[in-house]
Scaffold this motif. Structure first.
Motif, PDB file in Angstrom:
ATOM      1  N   THR A   1      94.721  43.731 118.371  1.00 45.17           N
ATOM      2  CA  THR A   1      94.192  43.464 117.029  1.00 45.17           C
ATOM      3  C   THR A   1      94.491  44.644 116.111  1.00 45.17           C
ATOM      4  OG1 THR A   1      92.432  42.100 117.949  1.00 45.17           O
ATOM      5  CG2 THR A   1      92.108  42.907 115.715  1.00 45.17           C
TER       6      THR A   1
ATOM      7  N   GLN B   1      83.219  42.518 135.453  1.00 42.11           N
ATOM      8  CA  GLN B   1      82.867  43.325 134.278  1.00 42.11           C
ATOM      9  C   GLN B   1      83.984  44.303 133.940  1.00 42.11           C
ATOM     10  OE1 GLN B   1      79.133  45.124 135.341  1.00 42.11           O
ATOM     11  NE2 GLN B   1      77.942  43.292 134.865  1.00 42.11           N
ATOM     12  N   GLN B   2      84.543  44.941 134.966  1.00 44.14           N
ATOM     13  CA  GLN B   2      85.653  45.871 134.729  1.00 44.14           C
ATOM     14  C   GLN B   2      86.850  45.145 134.131  1.00 44.14           C
ATOM     15  OE1 GLN B   2      86.256  47.557 138.635  1.00 44.14           O
ATOM     16  NE2 GLN B   2      84.733  49.181 138.316  1.00 44.14           N
ATOM     17  N   GLU B   3      87.146  43.972 134.668  1.00 45.24           N
ATOM     18  CA  GLU B   3      88.260  43.183 134.141  1.00 45.24           C
ATOM     19  C   GLU B   3      88.005  42.769 132.697  1.00 45.24           C
ATOM     20  OE1 GLU B   3      88.330  40.092 137.064  1.00 45.24           O
ATOM     21  OE2 GLU B   3      89.342  41.365 138.544  1.00 45.24           O
ATOM     22  N   GLN B   4      86.756  42.398 132.405  1.00 44.20           N
ATOM     23  CA  GLN B   4      86.413  41.994 131.044  1.00 44.20           C
ATOM     24  C   GLN B   4      86.562  43.173 130.086  1.00 44.20           C
ATOM     25  OE1 GLN B   4      85.765  38.763 130.049  1.00 44.20           O
ATOM     26  NE2 GLN B   4      86.053  39.688 128.033  1.00 44.20           N
ATOM     27  N   LYS B   5      86.137  44.366 130.515  1.00 46.37           N
ATOM     28  CA  LYS B   5      86.285  45.562 129.672  1.00 46.37           C
ATOM     29  C   LYS B   5      87.749  45.837 129.390  1.00 46.37           C
ATOM     30  CE  LYS B   5      82.085  48.058 130.956  1.00 46.37           C
ATOM     31  NZ  LYS B   5      81.533  49.250 131.632  1.00 46.37           N
TER      32      LYS B   5
ATOM     33  N   GLU C   1      90.207  43.653 129.417  1.00 41.94           N
ATOM     34  CA  GLU C   1      90.678  42.590 128.513  1.00 41.94           C
ATOM     35  C   GLU C   1      90.209  42.856 127.090  1.00 41.94           C
ATOM     36  OE1 GLU C   1      89.613  38.703 129.979  1.00 41.94           O
ATOM     37  OE2 GLU C   1      90.617  39.071 131.901  1.00 41.94           O
ATOM     38  N   ASP C   2      88.964  43.285 126.938  1.00 41.98           N
ATOM     39  CA  ASP C   2      88.434  43.590 125.609  1.00 41.98           C
ATOM     40  C   ASP C   2      89.202  44.737 124.966  1.00 41.98           C
ATOM     41  OD1 ASP C   2      86.578  41.584 125.988  1.00 41.98           O
ATOM     42  OD2 ASP C   2      84.897  42.943 126.388  1.00 41.98           O
ATOM     43  N   LYS C   3      89.508  45.775 125.736  1.00 39.71           N
ATOM     44  CA  LYS C   3      90.278  46.910 125.210  1.00 39.71           C
ATOM     45  C   LYS C   3      91.670  46.465 124.803  1.00 39.71           C
ATOM     46  CE  LYS C   3      88.064  50.745 127.640  1.00 39.71           C
ATOM     47  NZ  LYS C   3      88.245  51.834 128.623  1.00 39.71           N
TER      48      LYS C   3
ATOM     49  N   GLU D   1      92.656  43.453 123.958  1.00 45.87           N
ATOM     50  CA  GLU D   1      92.527  42.605 122.771  1.00 45.87           C
ATOM     51  C   GLU D   1      92.295  43.456 121.527  1.00 45.87           C
ATOM     52  OE1 GLU D   1      89.482  39.226 121.112  1.00 45.87           O
ATOM     53  OE2 GLU D   1      89.918  39.223 123.262  1.00 45.87           O
ATOM     54  N   GLN D   2      91.446  44.476 121.659  1.00 43.70           N
ATOM     55  CA  GLN D   2      91.185  45.366 120.520  1.00 43.70           C
ATOM     56  C   GLN D   2      92.449  46.107 120.128  1.00 43.70           C
ATOM     57  OE1 GLN D   2      88.279  45.578 118.707  1.00 43.70           O
ATOM     58  NE2 GLN D   2      89.581  46.741 117.317  1.00 43.70           N
ATOM     59  N   ARG D   3      93.191  46.579 121.119  1.00 43.71           N
ATOM     60  CA  ARG D   3      94.442  47.300 120.841  1.00 43.71           C
ATOM     61  C   ARG D   3      95.428  46.379 120.134  1.00 43.71           C
ATOM     62  NH1 ARG D   3      96.806  48.914 125.983  1.00 43.71           N
ATOM     63  NH2 ARG D   3      94.917  50.157 126.172  1.00 43.71           N
TER      64      ARG D   3
END
Length: 144
Positions: free
Chosen positions: A131, A117-121, A123-125, A127-129
């Motif tokens: 984008t 979950q931490q790794e996914q968060k 990665e999501d951050k 990716e958002q950055r």
């Protein structure tokens, strides 16, 4: 390799250990049942023998032999009860080992999931950055 992937290897090893202990537990429980069946057979045999003795008239010699046989049969029943007790104790120990192994595996699953979950968060951050940066560059190139 991500931390959750490294932990997954440990989870798999723990699961193998748990499976091994579970098979041991199953064998121990089956042994208890076998020992109980042997006891039932001995008790049934003793009961049948007692019924037959009452139907037949016996000479003093046969009475003595009968008494020796009954004594040995009673000893066999007691030994079988001891075997059952020992098998039950071994099954209880195997049950405790399995519970410990299961608890360890579940704990490791929780740790792995937490890291995933931490790794996914992260990665999501990221990716958002990326984008946001891409959108900003497009906006800057378009001339506002």
């Amino acid at each position: 390799m991500k931390r959750s992937q490294r932990i997954q290897k440990l989870v798999e090893l723990s699961q193998k250990k748990e499976d091994t202990v579970a098979r041991l537990l199953a064998r121990q429980k089956a042994k208890v049942e076998q020992e109980k069946q042997k006891l039932e057979q001995l008790q049934e045999y003793a009961s049948q023998y007692e019924s037959e003795r009452n139907l037949l008239g016996m000479s003093p010699y046969l009475v003595t032999n009968y008494q020796h046989f009954v004594t040995r049969l009673e000893q066999a029943v007691q030994q079988q009860k001891g075997a059952i007790s020992q098998s039950e104790h071994q099954a209880d120990q195997a049950q405790q080992q399995w519970l410990a192994a299961r608890t360890k595996t579940k704990s490791m699953d929780i740790v792995r999931d937490k890291h995933a979950q931490q790794e996914q968060k992260l990665e999501d951050k990221l990716e958002q950055r990326q984008t946001d940066e891409f959108a900003m560059l497009r906006f800057m190139k378009s001339g506002y």
